[in-house]
Design a protein around this motif. Sequence first.
Motif, short mmCIF file in Angstrom:
data_model
loop_
_atom_site.label_atom_id
_atom_site.label_comp_id
_atom_site.label_asym_id
_atom_site.label_seq_id
_atom_site.Cartn_x
_atom_site.Cartn_y
_atom_site.Cartn_z
N PRO A 38 0.81 -1.22 0.00
CA PRO A 38 0.00 0.00 0.00
C PRO A 38 0.85 1.28 0.00
O PRO A 38 1.95 1.30 0.54
CB PRO A 38 -0.80 -0.12 1.29
CG PRO A 38 0.06 -0.95 2.20
CD PRO A 38 0.75 -1.93 1.30
N ILE A 95 -5.05 1.68 5.00
CA ILE A 95 -4.31 0.46 5.36
C ILE A 95 -3.08 0.82 6.17
O ILE A 95 -2.78 0.20 7.21
CB ILE A 95 -3.92 -0.32 4.09
CG1 ILE A 95 -5.18 -0.85 3.39
CG2 ILE A 95 -2.97 -1.47 4.43
CD1 ILE A 95 -4.94 -1.26 1.95
N GLU A 102 -3.63 1.76 9.79
CA GLU A 102 -3.85 0.61 10.67
C GLU A 102 -2.57 -0.20 10.87
O GLU A 102 -2.33 -0.74 11.95
CB GLU A 102 -4.95 -0.28 10.08
CG GLU A 102 -5.37 -1.42 10.97
CD GLU A 102 -6.58 -2.16 10.43
OE1 GLU A 102 -6.71 -3.36 10.70
OE2 GLU A 102 -7.40 -1.52 9.73
N ASP A 103 -1.76 -0.30 9.81
CA ASP A 103 -0.53 -1.09 9.87
C ASP A 103 0.53 -0.42 9.00
O ASP A 103 0.63 -0.70 7.81
CB ASP A 103 -0.78 -2.53 9.40
CG ASP A 103 0.49 -3.39 9.46
OD1 ASP A 103 1.51 -2.91 9.99
OD2 ASP A 103 0.45 -4.53 8.95
N SER A 138 2.61 -2.74 6.75
CA SER A 138 1.89 -3.74 5.97
C SER A 138 2.72 -4.22 4.78
O SER A 138 3.23 -3.40 4.00
CB SER A 138 0.57 -3.16 5.45
OG SER A 138 -0.04 -4.06 4.54
N MET A 172 -5.21 -5.50 -1.67
CA MET A 172 -4.90 -4.09 -1.40
C MET A 172 -4.49 -3.37 -2.67
O MET A 172 -4.91 -2.23 -2.93
CB MET A 172 -3.79 -4.01 -0.36
CG MET A 172 -4.17 -4.50 1.02
SD MET A 172 -2.74 -4.47 2.15
CE MET A 172 -3.51 -5.12 3.65
N THR A 175 -9.63 -5.25 -0.84
CA THR A 175 -9.66 -4.91 0.58
C THR A 175 -10.60 -3.75 0.88
O THR A 175 -11.27 -3.73 1.92
CB THR A 175 -8.24 -4.56 1.06
OG1 THR A 175 -7.39 -5.69 0.83
CG2 THR A 175 -8.22 -4.22 2.54
N THR A 233 -10.11 -10.07 4.25
CA THR A 233 -9.16 -9.51 5.22
C THR A 233 -7.94 -10.41 5.41
O THR A 233 -7.04 -10.08 6.19
CB THR A 233 -9.83 -9.30 6.58
OG1 THR A 233 -10.32 -10.56 7.08
CG2 THR A 233 -11.00 -8.33 6.48
#
Length: 454
Positions: free
Chosen positions: A183, A193, A196-197, A200, A206, A311, A326
């Motif tokens: 991402p 995304i 949140e992380d 990632s 994604m 996603t 997910t």
Amino acid sequence: MKRIVLPHSDLPDRWYNIVADLPSRPAPYLHPQTLEPLGPEFFAPLLPQALIRQEFSTERWVEIPDRVREIYEIWRPSPLYRADRLERALDTSAKIYYKFEGVSPAGSHKPNTAIAQAYYNKLEGTKRLTTETGAGQWGSALAFAGSVFDLDVTVYMVKSSYHQKPYRRVMMETWGATVFPSPTDRTAAGRAILAEDPDSPGSLAMSISEATEEAAGRDDTKFAPGSVMNYVLMHQTVIGLEAKKQMELAGDYPDVVVACVGGGSNFGGFTYPFLQDRLAGRKPRTRFVAAEPDACPTLTRGKYAYDYPDTARTSPVMLMHTVGNTFMPPPIHAGGLRHHADAPSLCLLADQGHIEARAYSQGDVFTEAVRFARSEGFIIAPESSHALRAAVDEALAARVAGEPRTIVFNLSGVGHFDMGAFDDFLAGKLADYEPPDERIQECLTSLPQVPEPA
């Protein structure tokens, strides 16, 4: 080694659309917000009209434009080989054939649809294309096609693969594409995304979210998917149509047809022309084996249910075998097999018993890839090595049973950009990943609340 080559005059002039012969009508696509059946008009912001018509077509045969066939002739028809040295190494009573798609400019089967998609987009005035890519085979193919038709191409590449395979990025950039590790902070989906992380590793789902968001936001841009869609699998059927002619020249017909599965493009493209014979009752005993990674076991451990392909949950909801939108696949080297769900037509055929599925670990497939390189000579992609492993299993089973068996598999691409993975394997550093059942079940809770299919 026996090499079976077709003349250019045997290059297919039509794609085969298996929708015409499916045992039942495909389930409708659903709107991502309302979950109501949607029509072709939903795709207008993302796809050219010609491809939308192909996506919903029920015609058995679709003509390949002369311009597309002209470009196909750079590498098509691709060769079919009899793997006689591998047969001797396995001491098997089986005959093993493989269709070699690594001869394309991008080194895989992916240009079969990339060229077609770029052609139809150019015809309708598209200036730019966006796409996702896992290991980079699809992104490379679309970059090549973009250079042929003078289209700007932006590729959102799964971040783990972006770093694992830097020369795939260089290959795409050499053809003029722009590549981002997904991402990213370029799109709302990517920013959500990363919020949140921040670390990632990315996933195909994604990357699809980012590519479709960009395409939908620009009038001069369309989205070019590398798999899952009906028309993508249809474009790939040039592989199986050629292979059938080559098997005829060999005086043979397969008992078992094998290909790997990530989203379904190379599996569908290779097997569907043979599956036509089974569905018509001409070859009812031919078996079809789909090989997938046990790190992303959609067919072997997933659920047959409606799910989102991406996603961000903005793409049409499809009836597929899925481990949940997910699900975050581990960063295995077979990046092209890390999608959480498979093509609807493939899943329908699997659900009705026409396709068998098997899952393999990284160690399993690299063991066979090395044996293949030392017997047949080609260093093949990790994705293709899954199909190889399933073909070897069939050959060993034939040896145990003491029976003849004709096996043909699709060798979908070369492994020249995967030498880091081979280095890890040869040094004993290649990790295996197998998600626990609890993780898959947790991810399946993300499925949209749609009534179970009848």
